[in-house]
Write an enzyme that holds these catalytic residues in place. Structure first.
Site, short mmCIF file in Angstrom:
data_model
loop_
_atom_site.label_atom_id
_atom_site.label_comp_id
_atom_site.label_asym_id
_atom_site.label_seq_id
_atom_site.Cartn_x
_atom_site.Cartn_y
_atom_site.Cartn_z
N TRP A 1 -46.00 -33.50 -45.08
CA TRP A 1 -45.20 -32.49 -45.80
C TRP A 1 -44.55 -33.00 -47.10
O TRP A 1 -43.91 -34.06 -47.12
CB TRP A 1 -44.08 -31.99 -44.88
N ASN B 1 -41.91 -31.49 -50.29
CA ASN B 1 -41.24 -30.45 -51.06
C ASN B 1 -40.72 -31.03 -52.38
O ASN B 1 -41.52 -31.69 -53.06
CB ASN B 1 -40.26 -29.59 -50.25
N ASP B 2 -39.51 -30.79 -52.77
CA ASP B 2 -39.05 -31.04 -54.14
C ASP B 2 -39.49 -32.37 -54.78
O ASP B 2 -39.34 -33.41 -54.16
CB ASP B 2 -37.52 -31.08 -54.20
N PHE C 1 -32.17 -36.33 -48.78
CA PHE C 1 -32.45 -35.12 -49.55
C PHE C 1 -32.64 -35.45 -51.04
O PHE C 1 -32.54 -36.59 -51.46
CB PHE C 1 -31.33 -34.10 -49.35
C1 FRU Z 1 -34.73 -27.51 -52.04
C2 FRU Z 1 -34.00 -28.27 -50.95
C3 FRU Z 1 -32.85 -29.08 -51.52
C4 FRU Z 1 -32.71 -30.19 -50.53
C5 FRU Z 1 -34.13 -30.43 -50.11
C6 FRU Z 1 -34.30 -30.84 -48.68
O1 FRU Z 1 -36.04 -27.20 -51.71
O2 FRU Z 1 -33.57 -27.37 -49.96
O3 FRU Z 1 -31.66 -28.36 -51.71
O4 FRU Z 1 -32.15 -31.34 -51.08
O5 FRU Z 1 -34.84 -29.23 -50.34
O6 FRU Z 1 -35.61 -31.21 -48.40
#
Ligand code: FRU
Length: 516
Positions: free
Chosen positions: A49, A51-52, A114
């Site tokens: 996975w 994300n950001d 995060f």
């Molecule tokens: C945005 C978010 C951030 C956080 C991160 C956690 O997509 O929700 O606010 O730091 O992803 O994975």
């Protein structure tokens, strides 16, 4: 100087967590690499996975990009920082996972390390991240420092967290630190919320370790979201820009505000507002300034909320991977004070075969076959003269298959000046598409630059006036690309198509940092 014994212990625990995470990814990366939906020229993790994007930085002449990473499953959780490095922002080399949860302030199955930021500070690369633990009423989000000498291995600070809790104007949702330097001081913005209003709060420091709370930099007036994730604040030309990813605004996934900062009061006043991207899958972008003075933005090629939380992020999950990072977009301001987003010029190094069409008038029923087969990894540049166009609609058919009827359609509706991304027949699983207004330019023309990359389509309208990014999941037989017109004729000023090279080695998920 002798190292403190607690630093050694922290390092030992951290290394153990990193080794465990790497071993987990190694088990499935060959399977993930074989998936035909893998992207050819966008950054992905070897498996599982993503994300950001976070911690974007140029350090010792190389670009570093970290990303939110779960090395244990193709779903969100146990957040780590994956890490990649590039010499040209396009070709990436995977580096060892940079940060793993290992301390009481950053270890949690539905939390972890995060999003945050990175800064070169003398000989060191420093990162500030949010440690997130607990959930619901036990949620605790704190800000932490980690330092690296080689840009690869990071040591968590023994005095973490460096910010142990939110200011009075905030709440437990207190995350995504982003820093910059001004007049010899470090400044940090963080996203938070209170009473249903998202906000960005401002801190200041002399050493990146001791932070003093200053002010609410900006906040929602009730129309800008209930929580601001991933705030990013930076100077651009003679203005300041605040980007954030709002929660609670449905289809609106990324807002920018352009205005001025008063360093005395710590207050940002803005005059212009816009959206970063009108697609369904573009979220949590972050920017950095490179040594050429360019402000460059990367985003996550997915987003929350379109699909029920944690449930469906498309079929790649079954192949043990999910999520990727956008192409780098360069930011500038146009005459109206709005942002423009253009792919960095280095993206041209992906071009392989080139097809060019002379100006032509396309009549109803006619189709211009732009690419018969292999339309899986393409750049398409199309310009039309709207003053000489009578068609009600024209556009591009992407990843089409005449036999099965599968196709993704990028429509331009001339009457309303709307750009529509229609994926209702793309793959049998993608739901609603997206739309936005994209009026003709001063010459009465409309232009699109479209990047098709297997399961991702990035669209730049009118030289980056609007962007629209969506994911699609067609089968391997969907390879046709066409220009079509409906209800009248379209005056095509130019059409160029390039096939684009892969940045990955064919036989492995590993990256090949090719010469740019
Ligand atoms: C945005 C978010 C951030 C956080 C991160 C956690 O997509 O929700 O606010 O730091 O992803 O994975």
């Amino acid at each position: 100087m002798e190292e403190r014994s607690d630093v050694k212990e922290i390092d030992r625990r951290h290394k153990e967590a990193l080794v465990r995470a790497e071993a987990s990814v190694a088990q499935v990366s060959a399977q993930a690499a074989r998936d035909p939906l893998r992207l050819h020229y966008h950054l992905m993790a070897p498996a599982y996975w993503v994300n950001d994007p976070c911690g974007l930085v140029e350090f010792r002449g190389e670009y570093h990009l970290f990303y939110q990473f779960n090395p244990y499953a193709p779903v969100w959780g146990h957040m780590h920082w994956g890490h990649a490095r590039s010499r040209d922002l396009i070709h990436w080399e995977h580096l060892p996972i940079a940060l793993a949860p290992s301390e009481p302030y950053d270890i949690h199955p539905r939390g972890g390390i995060f999003t945050g930021c990175a800064m070169a500070d003398g000989e060191e690369l420093k990162v500030i991240y949010c440690g997130s633990t607990g959930e619901g009423s036990d949620l605790r989000q704190v800000q932490c420092l980690a330092v690296s000498r080689d840009g690869i291995h990071f040591t968590k600070d023994a005095d973490n967290p460096v910010i142990a809790g939110p200011p009075p104007e905030g709440s437990a949702n207190f995350r995504d630190p982003n820093i910059w330097k001004h007049d010899g001081h470090w400044y940090m913005v963080l996203g938070t919320c209170r009473d249903g209003k998202g906000k960005a709060v401002l801190y200041r420091s002399e050493d990146m370790k001791h932070w003093e709370y200053k002010s609410v930099l900006a906040e929602s007036d009730g129309t800008l979201g209930t929580m601001w994730e991933c705030p990013d604040f930076f100077p651009l030309e003679d203005k300041y820009v605040l980007l954030f990813s709002p929660m609670g605004l449905g289809a609106v996934k990324g807002i920018y505000l352009v205005g001025d900062l008063d360093y005395e009061t710590g207050r940002f006043t803005w005059q212009t507002r816009g959206e970063m991207d009108y697609g369904c899958e573009y979220y949590a972008p972050q920017t950095f300034e490179d040594s050429q003075g360019r402000r460059i933005m990367f985003g996550w090629l997915n987003s929350w909320e379109w699909m029920p939380w944690f449930q469906d992020f498309g079929p790649t999950v079954q192949q043990n991977w999910c999520g990727a990072i956008s192409l780098p977009r360069m930011l500038s301001l146009d005459q109206t004070g709005h942002l423009r987003f253009t792919p960095v010029r280095e993206a041209e190094s992906l071009r392989e075969e080139h097809f060019h069409w002379e100006p032509a008038v396309l009549h109803p029923g006619e189709r211009l076959i732009a690419h018969k087969a292999g339309g899986v990894s393409l750049e398409i540049a199309l310009t039309c003269d709207l003053q000489r166009t009578t068609a009600g609609e024209f556009g591009l058919i992407l990843r089409g298959n005449e036999t099965t009827g599968r196709q993704t359609v990028l429509r331009y509706i001339t009457k309303t000046g709307e750009l529509v991304f229609d994926r209702s027949r793309a793959d049998g699983c993608s739901a609603q598409g997206s739309r936005c207004s994209c009026p003709a330019d001063a010459l009465g023309r409309i232009s699109f630059r479209v990047y098709v990359d297997s399961s991702c389509v990035e669209v730049y309208g009118n030289e980056g006036q609007v962007c629209m990014t969506n994911r699609i999941y067609p089968d391997a037989g969907c390879t046709q690309t066409e220009v079509y017109v409906k209800d009248g004729s379209a005056d095509i000023v130019s059409l160029d198509v390039w096939t684009l090279k892969s940045i990955w080695q064919a036989d492995a998920g590993d990256c090949d940092p090719q010469e740019g």
